[in-house]
Motif scaffolding. Structure first.
Motif, PDB file in Angstrom:
ATOM      1  N   ARG A  59       0.828  -1.205   0.000  1.00 20.83           N
ATOM      2  CA  ARG A  59       0.000   0.000   0.000  1.00 20.83           C
ATOM      3  C   ARG A  59       0.867   1.262   0.000  1.00 20.83           C
ATOM      4  NH1 ARG A  59      -4.292  -0.637   4.741  1.00 20.83           N
ATOM      5  NH2 ARG A  59      -2.698  -2.025   5.567  1.00 20.83           N
ATOM      6  N   THR A  60       1.967   1.197   0.735  1.00 18.93           N
ATOM      7  CA  THR A  60       2.873   2.345   0.774  1.00 18.93           C
ATOM      8  C   THR A  60       3.450   2.593  -0.619  1.00 18.93           C
ATOM      9  OG1 THR A  60       3.518   1.426   2.905  1.00 18.93           O
ATOM     10  CG2 THR A  60       4.697   3.371   2.149  1.00 18.93           C
ATOM     11  N   ARG A  61       3.876   1.515  -1.241  1.00 17.60           N
ATOM     12  CA  ARG A  61       4.438   1.581  -2.593  1.00 17.60           C
ATOM     13  C   ARG A  61       3.457   2.251  -3.561  1.00 17.60           C
ATOM     14  NH1 ARG A  61       8.634  -2.487  -3.450  1.00 17.60           N
ATOM     15  NH2 ARG A  61       7.766  -3.664  -1.726  1.00 17.60           N
ATOM     16  N   ALA A  62       2.207   1.790  -3.488  1.00 20.43           N
ATOM     17  CA  ALA A  62       1.181   2.320  -4.389  1.00 20.43           C
ATOM     18  C   ALA A  62       0.951   3.806  -4.120  1.00 20.43           C
ATOM     19  CB  ALA A  62      -0.127   1.547  -4.213  1.00 20.43           C
ATOM     20  N   PHE A  63       0.909   4.162  -2.833  1.00 19.97           N
ATOM     21  CA  PHE A  63       0.661   5.556  -2.472  1.00 19.97           C
ATOM     22  C   PHE A  63       1.822   6.447  -2.908  1.00 19.97           C
ATOM     23  CE2 PHE A  63       0.950   9.123   0.528  1.00 19.97           C
ATOM     24  CZ  PHE A  63      -0.264   9.716   0.274  1.00 19.97           C
TER      25      PHE A  63
END
Ligand SMILES: Nc1ncnc2c1ncn2[C@@H]1O[C@H](COP(=O)(O)OP(=O)(O)OP(=O)(O)O)[C@@H](O)[C@H]1O
Ligand SMILES: [Mg+2]
Lengths: 255, 267
Positions: B257-261
């Motif tokens: 999720r961090t990567r996507a954000f």
């Protein structure tokens, strides 16, 4: 056949002659004084009631709601009679006359001003509340984040800003107040309208006398409109609020 | 009044611990905005918080100075519980005066500046020192002059906020908060209401500040995070799901999720 009695008209209109009559003199003074005092007290009551209405404490809110409900829901004439005659017979408070040196404030005057003030407070409550609610909630948050209590934030940050929103409707309230003081006649308090009814009872010249009375009221409300425009213009200048409507607009727009 | 359980680890607080939040939960109605959030910030640390809109970033900041009440958990600032006191194993909300005193030591800078429009720049800055701290006007003024010089706005001291640009207003807001000599500064998206050309001047002031004061900054300005942050937290749906250094985060985010954000905000 009716003919206009110029002599009576001028006698009561022209201040140097008119003000020799104590009825007119005292009536004029009382109308102005009662308006100012009742309006000032009304603003104070309005602020208190507005804060109570927005309080977290339900009983306080209920009390404020009851106050506004009663005083906006019944005629001022009834409220005034109730206060003066009604309270009088209960012996709770008989409105005795006060003497300050040469000035005597009669019980009727006290009751009249009080009724006007309490009634006005109920209307001011809504105006003050609208003024406070017009202020960005971020102002209260910023004040609190700097360590201010609710009271201090209200006093230093919110109310001074709300005042600018409140001034225009307050001015209109005062304009009304000067006219509404005439209701004090019902308890014979002796303001301007009552003075002219008394003079009329003596010399019977209703057309001339009530025309003169109208002119006095018009004079007061017009002078006030001028002052009000000035105040609003000076408020607007500093803060960049929309310019207040001009004098003529104000007089004929009928707020 | 709140009936929360006893803090689990009060004794771990030492003098270098500025903020300690322990298992904080917060809901608005049926919407749970903070879920078991724990956080420690030490003296002079600069912590940047990022996360999607609605993830609870502002709410977390607002709980730290008790602009929002919490449902359970504990927050300590400078070793003192914020907003509540304990008696007989139960927590009660502090008196208004005590809450106000606690807030006076925590500076907050808002997205929309929230300067007081009826006061000049100088009056904005000395308002709380004079009326909350009861400092003398003369002392407050000379402090304010120094602060204004520092944020480059000494010559604007007699202007009203609406005569300033957004960037200038935000710098005044920072000076106003600093005038209380806070031990902690909270910034809630301090540059996101600014035109792009004004963001730099505010971030420069903040970078300068980051060297000497403890800060928690909600911001998606990754340049600032890289330059000034000791740690960066990623919040998603009310949970802190990443707590690491900026270098680590950009090089190797742990969570998908961090990567996507990050790929969204770094484009
Ligand atoms: N006073 C409130 N009453 C009800 N719901 C609220 C309130 N304040 C915030 N919320 C809700 O809580 C959630 C988290 O809000 P918060 O402002 O903390 O998010 P955020 O991460 O700061 O988002 P953004 O990036 O948009 O500022 C949102 O869904 C928001 O709608
Ligand atoms: Mg936010």
């Amino acid at each position: 056949m009716f003919y206009f009695d110029w002599a009576v008209f001028w006698q009561y209109l022209y201040p140097p002659t008119a003000f020799q009559n104590p009825l007119v003199r005292n009536g004029f003074i009382l109308t102005v004084a009662a308006s100012v005092i009742a309006q000032a007290l009304g603003v104070l009551l309005g602020v208190i009631a507005a804060l109570a209405k927005m309080s977290k404490l339900a009983p306080l809110r209920g009390l404020a709601d009851l106050y506004v409900w009663y005083f906006r829901g019944t005629p001022l004439l009834v409220q005034m009679s109730f206060l003066y005659f009604g309270l009088g017979v209960t012996h709770i408070y008989g409105f005795p006359d006060f003497h300050f040196g040469i000035v005597t404030v009669t019980g009727a005057v006290q009751a009249g001003i009080l009724a006007l003030a309490i009634n006005e407070g109920a209307y001011m409550a809504e105006i003050v509340r609208a003024g406070i609610e017009a202020i960005d909630p971020g102002q209260m948050e910023a004040a609190k984040s700097l360590g201010m209590t609710y009271g201090k934030a209200m006093q230093r940050i919110i109310l001074p800003q709300a005042a600018k929103v409140i001034v225009p409707p307050l001015g209109n309230e005062f304009n009304n107040m000067m006219k509404t003081t005439s209701l004090m006649a019902v308890i014979s308090a002796g303001e301007l309208y009552y003075a002219f009814t008394q003079i009329n009872a003596r010399i019977f010249a209703p057309f001339e006398l009530f025309l003169v009375a109208s002119i006095y009221y018009l004079f007061l409300t017009t002078v006030w409109s001028l002052i009000q425009s000035r105040i609003e213009a000076s408020l607007g200048e500093r803060k960049g609020i929309e310019r207040a409507p001009g004098m003529l607009q104000r007089l004929f727009a009928g707020h | 009044m709140s009936t929360l359980s006893k803090p689990a680890s009060v004794e771990q607080i030492d003098s270098t611990m500025i903020v300690k939040a322990h298992r904080v939960n917060k809901s608005f109605g049926s919407l749970q905005v903070l879920k078991d959030v724990s956080l420690e910030v030490r003296k002079n640390e600069v912590v940047v918080i990022i996360g999607p809109s609605g993830s609870g970033k502002s709410t977390l900041l607002r709980c730290i100075n008790h602009l929002e009440k919490i449902d359970s958990g504990h927050i300590f600032v400078n070793g003192r519980m914020i907003g509540y006191y304990e008696r007989g194993g139960k927590l009660y909300e502090e008196s208004e005066g005590n809450i106000a005193r606690q807030r006076a030591d925590i500076g907050m800078v808002f997205q929309r500046f929230n300067l007081f429009p009826h006061l000049t720049v100088m009056e904005n800055i000395i308002e709380a020192p004079v009326n909350v701290r009861k400092m003398s006007k003369a002392q407050s003024r000379s402090d304010a002059e120094q602060l204004l010089t520092r944020v480059g706005l000494y010559d604007k001291r007699d202007n009203y906020p609406n005569q300033l640009s957004g960037g200038q207003q935000q710098r005044v807001a920072i000076a106003r908060a600093l005038a209380m000599k806070p031990s902690l500064m909270l910034f809630d998206e301090p540059t996101s209401a600014l035109d792009p050309e004004m963001i730099g001047e505010v971030l420069d002031v903040m970078k300068e500040l980051a060297r000497e004061i403890t800060m928690i900054v909600v911001s998606h300005e990754m340049g600032f995070a890289r330059a000034a942050a000791d740690r960066i937290l990623f919040i998603d749906e009310g949970r802190i799901i990443e707590d690491t250094t900026p270098d680590q985060l950009f090089a190797n985010p742990r969570e998908e999720r961090t990567r996507a954000f990050l790929s969204k905000i770094l484009h």
